[in-house]
Design a protein around this motif. Structure first.
Motif, PDB file in Angstrom:
ATOM      1  N   ARG A  51       0.828  -1.208   0.000  1.00  0.00           N
ATOM      2  CA  ARG A  51       0.000   0.000   0.000  1.00  0.00           C
ATOM      3  C   ARG A  51       0.865   1.263   0.000  1.00  0.00           C
ATOM      4  O   ARG A  51       0.595   2.221  -0.738  1.00  0.00           O
ATOM      5  N   GLU A  52       1.919   1.250   0.795  1.00  0.00           N
ATOM      6  CA  GLU A  52       2.801   2.416   0.888  1.00  0.00           C
ATOM      7  C   GLU A  52       3.530   2.663  -0.430  1.00  0.00           C
ATOM      8  O   GLU A  52       3.650   3.815  -0.880  1.00  0.00           O
ATOM      9  N   LEU A  53       4.006   1.597  -1.068  1.00  0.00           N
ATOM     10  CA  LEU A  53       4.747   1.754  -2.321  1.00  0.00           C
ATOM     11  C   LEU A  53       3.850   2.309  -3.423  1.00  0.00           C
ATOM     12  O   LEU A  53       4.240   3.230  -4.162  1.00  0.00           O
ATOM     13  N   VAL A  54       2.650   1.774  -3.537  1.00  0.00           N
ATOM     14  CA  VAL A  54       1.715   2.255  -4.562  1.00  0.00           C
ATOM     15  C   VAL A  54       1.357   3.719  -4.315  1.00  0.00           C
ATOM     16  O   VAL A  54       1.302   4.527  -5.255  1.00  0.00           O
ATOM     17  N   ASN A  55       1.138   4.080  -3.061  1.00  0.00           N
ATOM     18  CA  ASN A  55       0.806   5.474  -2.738  1.00  0.00           C
ATOM     19  C   ASN A  55       1.976   6.412  -3.032  1.00  0.00           C
ATOM     20  O   ASN A  55       1.779   7.534  -3.522  1.00  0.00           O
ATOM     21  N   ASP A  56       3.191   5.969  -2.741  1.00  0.00           N
ATOM     22  CA  ASP A  56       4.366   6.806  -3.006  1.00  0.00           C
ATOM     23  C   ASP A  56       4.531   7.070  -4.502  1.00  0.00           C
ATOM     24  O   ASP A  56       4.911   8.175  -4.913  1.00  0.00           O
ATOM     25  N   VAL A  57       4.265   6.061  -5.311  1.00  0.00           N
ATOM     26  CA  VAL A  57       4.354   6.240  -6.761  1.00  0.00           C
ATOM     27  C   VAL A  57       3.293   7.227  -7.235  1.00  0.00           C
ATOM     28  O   VAL A  57       3.555   8.094  -8.080  1.00  0.00           O
ATOM     29  N   GLU A  58       2.100   7.122  -6.674  1.00  0.00           N
ATOM     30  CA  GLU A  58       1.021   8.034  -7.061  1.00  0.00           C
ATOM     31  C   GLU A  58       1.384   9.480  -6.719  1.00  0.00           C
ATOM     32  O   GLU A  58       1.104  10.405  -7.488  1.00  0.00           O
ATOM     33  N   VAL A  59       2.015   9.668  -5.577  1.00  0.00           N
ATOM     34  CA  VAL A  59       2.424  11.016  -5.172  1.00  0.00           C
ATOM     35  C   VAL A  59       3.546  11.529  -6.078  1.00  0.00           C
ATOM     36  O   VAL A  59       3.542  12.692  -6.506  1.00  0.00           O
ATOM     37  N   ALA A  60       4.507  10.666  -6.392  1.00  0.00           N
ATOM     38  CA  ALA A  60       5.665  11.087  -7.182  1.00  0.00           C
ATOM     39  C   ALA A  60       5.298  11.412  -8.626  1.00  0.00           C
ATOM     40  O   ALA A  60       5.838  12.355  -9.214  1.00  0.00           O
ATOM     41  N   LEU A  61       4.372  10.653  -9.198  1.00  0.00           N
ATOM     42  CA  LEU A  61       4.021  10.846 -10.608  1.00  0.00           C
ATOM     43  C   LEU A  61       2.812  11.749 -10.799  1.00  0.00           C
ATOM     44  O   LEU A  61       2.464  12.086 -11.925  1.00  0.00           O
ATOM     45  N   GLY A  62       2.182  12.130  -9.703  1.00  0.00           N
ATOM     46  CA  GLY A  62       0.993  12.963  -9.816  1.00  0.00           C
ATOM     47  C   GLY A  62      -0.253  12.107  -9.967  1.00  0.00           C
ATOM     48  O   GLY A  62      -0.172  10.902 -10.224  1.00  0.00           O
ATOM     49  N   PRO A  63      -1.412  12.720  -9.804  1.00  0.00           N
ATOM     50  CA  PRO A  63      -2.666  11.958  -9.905  1.00  0.00           C
ATOM     51  C   PRO A  63      -2.777  11.250 -11.252  1.00  0.00           C
ATOM     52  O   PRO A  63      -2.623  11.868 -12.302  1.00  0.00           O
ATOM     53  N   GLY A  64      -3.025   9.966 -11.203  1.00  0.00           N
ATOM     54  CA  GLY A  64      -3.186   9.197 -12.431  1.00  0.00           C
ATOM     55  C   GLY A  64      -4.637   8.811 -12.639  1.00  0.00           C
ATOM     56  O   GLY A  64      -5.510   9.114 -11.826  1.00  0.00           O
ATOM     57  N   SER A  65      -4.885   8.138 -13.731  1.00  0.00           N
ATOM     58  CA  SER A  65      -6.229   7.646 -14.036  1.00  0.00           C
ATOM     59  C   SER A  65      -6.140   6.168 -14.382  1.00  0.00           C
ATOM     60  O   SER A  65      -5.109   5.685 -14.858  1.00  0.00           O
ATOM     61  N   ASN A  66      -7.213   5.459 -14.139  1.00  0.00           N
ATOM     62  CA  ASN A  66      -7.224   4.027 -14.417  1.00  0.00           C
ATOM     63  C   ASN A  66      -7.117   3.768 -15.919  1.00  0.00           C
ATOM     64  O   ASN A  66      -7.786   4.413 -16.726  1.00  0.00           O
ATOM     65  N   ALA A  67      -6.274   2.800 -16.262  1.00  0.00           N
ATOM     66  CA  ALA A  67      -6.115   2.408 -17.663  1.00  0.00           C
ATOM     67  C   ALA A  67      -6.668   1.006 -17.878  1.00  0.00           C
ATOM     68  O   ALA A  67      -6.237   0.279 -18.766  1.00  0.00           O
ATOM     69  N   GLY A  68      -7.616   0.625 -17.061  1.00  0.00           N
ATOM     70  CA  GLY A  68      -8.231  -0.695 -17.151  1.00  0.00           C
ATOM     71  C   GLY A  68      -9.309  -0.814 -16.098  1.00  0.00           C
ATOM     72  O   GLY A  68      -9.687   0.178 -15.453  1.00  0.00           O
ATOM     73  N   ASN A  69      -9.800  -2.005 -15.896  1.00  0.00           N
ATOM     74  CA  ASN A  69     -10.857  -2.255 -14.923  1.00  0.00           C
ATOM     75  C   ASN A  69     -10.426  -3.349 -13.960  1.00  0.00           C
ATOM     76  O   ASN A  69      -9.742  -4.299 -14.358  1.00  0.00           O
ATOM     77  N   PRO A  70     -10.819  -3.224 -12.695  1.00  0.00           N
ATOM     78  CA  PRO A  70     -10.491  -4.293 -11.745  1.00  0.00           C
ATOM     79  C   PRO A  70     -11.297  -5.546 -12.038  1.00  0.00           C
ATOM     80  O   PRO A  70     -12.302  -5.509 -12.762  1.00  0.00           O
ATOM     81  N   ALA A  71     -10.847  -6.660 -11.492  1.00  0.00           N
ATOM     82  CA  ALA A  71     -11.595  -7.906 -11.629  1.00  0.00           C
ATOM     83  C   ALA A  71     -12.973  -7.738 -11.000  1.00  0.00           C
ATOM     84  O   ALA A  71     -13.122  -7.125  -9.941  1.00  0.00           O
ATOM     85  N   ASP A  72     -13.978  -8.272 -11.658  1.00  0.00           N
ATOM     86  CA  ASP A  72     -15.367  -8.088 -11.243  1.00  0.00           C
ATOM     87  C   ASP A  72     -15.669  -8.927 -10.005  1.00  0.00           C
ATOM     88  O   ASP A  72     -15.359 -10.122  -9.955  1.00  0.00           O
ATOM     89  N   THR A  73     -16.282  -8.287  -9.001  1.00  0.00           N
ATOM     90  CA  THR A  73     -16.639  -9.000  -7.775  1.00  0.00           C
ATOM     91  C   THR A  73     -18.048  -9.587  -7.835  1.00  0.00           C
ATOM     92  O   THR A  73     -18.500 -10.193  -6.862  1.00  0.00           O
ATOM     93  N   THR A  74     -18.740  -9.406  -8.974  1.00  0.00           N
ATOM     94  CA  THR A  74     -20.080  -9.983  -9.105  1.00  0.00           C
ATOM     95  C   THR A  74     -20.002 -11.504  -8.998  1.00  0.00           C
ATOM     96  O   THR A  74     -19.135 -12.140  -9.602  1.00  0.00           O
ATOM     97  N   LEU A  75     -20.923 -12.063  -8.240  1.00  0.00           N
ATOM     98  CA  LEU A  75     -20.902 -13.511  -8.046  1.00  0.00           C
ATOM     99  C   LEU A  75     -21.250 -14.234  -9.344  1.00  0.00           C
ATOM    100  O   LEU A  75     -22.264 -13.934  -9.977  1.00  0.00           O
TER     101      LEU A  75
END
Length: 225
Positions: free
Chosen positions: A172-196
């Motif tokens: 969690r810390e590493l991902v957040n640090d990258v987001e801070v360093a590179l600036g706000p990003g946007s999703n380039a895909g979709n997460p796996a669907d949690t629908t049953l």
């Protein structure tokens, strides 16, 4: 996962009690029916937990307004500068700007509780053990027009002991640090669907087995053994 365990326990005791006391009128019966009901009740929670875990370890690729060279250099610097516990650091095993990929591993040890020893209150001692942690990281980059870069993280934790989320705070810390360093990003895909999805065949078969077991118990209660 915890929700699945709780739902399973509730279903086990509820269905087991109803089957034994109200249907069969024989205390301490209905165990098979209760177990099968517990699996059915727990399955949706377990499935959702597995998908959420996958999405955590394999976050959605993020698109940043940064050139490939800048994004690569900043992420490399973040990984190089990270220090944990007693000086444990990431070991970068692959850093290929041509293949646009970086891999690294982090090994460290932690103390994990093993409970308490002692025969009385004045003699209780807290037991701990040192356990190994291994976290593998794979970062892939994709250069896009207008100096945009898509970054994909993939984490593979391997832990000893019972604390299966021991590496989560590091991820969690590493991902957040990258987001801070590179600036706000946007999703380039979709997460796996949690629908049953539809229940798997093994679960349907288990349900059928439960119906047959209940029918057999009813016949036994009505006509005797």
């Amino acid at each position: 996962m915890i929700g699945g365990i709780i739902a399973g326990l509730i279903a086990f005791f509820l269905v087991g009690a109803v089957t034994g006391e109200l249907v069969l009128h024989q205390p301490k019966t209905g165990v098979t029916e209760g177990l099968i009901a517990a699996v059915w009740a727990a399955w949706p929670f377990i499935h959702t937990g597995e998908v959420n875990r996958y999405n955590f370890l394999h976050p959605v690729p993020r698109r940043y307004s940064s050139s490939l060279k800048q994004a690569y250099a900043k992420i490399r610097q973040i990984i190089d500068d990270k220090t944990y516990n007693f000086g444990d650091k990431w070991h970068i095993s692959t850093s290929d700007t041509i293949a646009q990929r970086m891999t690294a591993t982090l090994r460290f040890t932690e103390e994990e509780s093993r409970g308490f020893d002692g025969t009385n209150i004045g003699n209780i001692q807290h037991r701990t053990q040192r356990v190994q942690r291994l976290l593998e990281l794979d970062v892939q980059f994709k250069e896009e027009p207008n100096d945009n870069t898509v970054v994909q993280f993939d984490f593979r934790p391997k832990v000893e002991g019972m604390n299966f989320s021991a590496c989560d705070s590091i991820i969690r810390e590493l991902v957040n640090d990258v987001e801070v360093a590179l600036g706000p990003g946007s999703n380039a895909g979709n997460p796996a669907d949690t629908t049953l999805p539809a229940p798997p065949w093994w679960l349907i078969g288990l349900g059928a087995l439960g119906v047959l077991a209940l029918f057999a118990d009813v016949m036994k209660a009505v006509f005797g053994s």
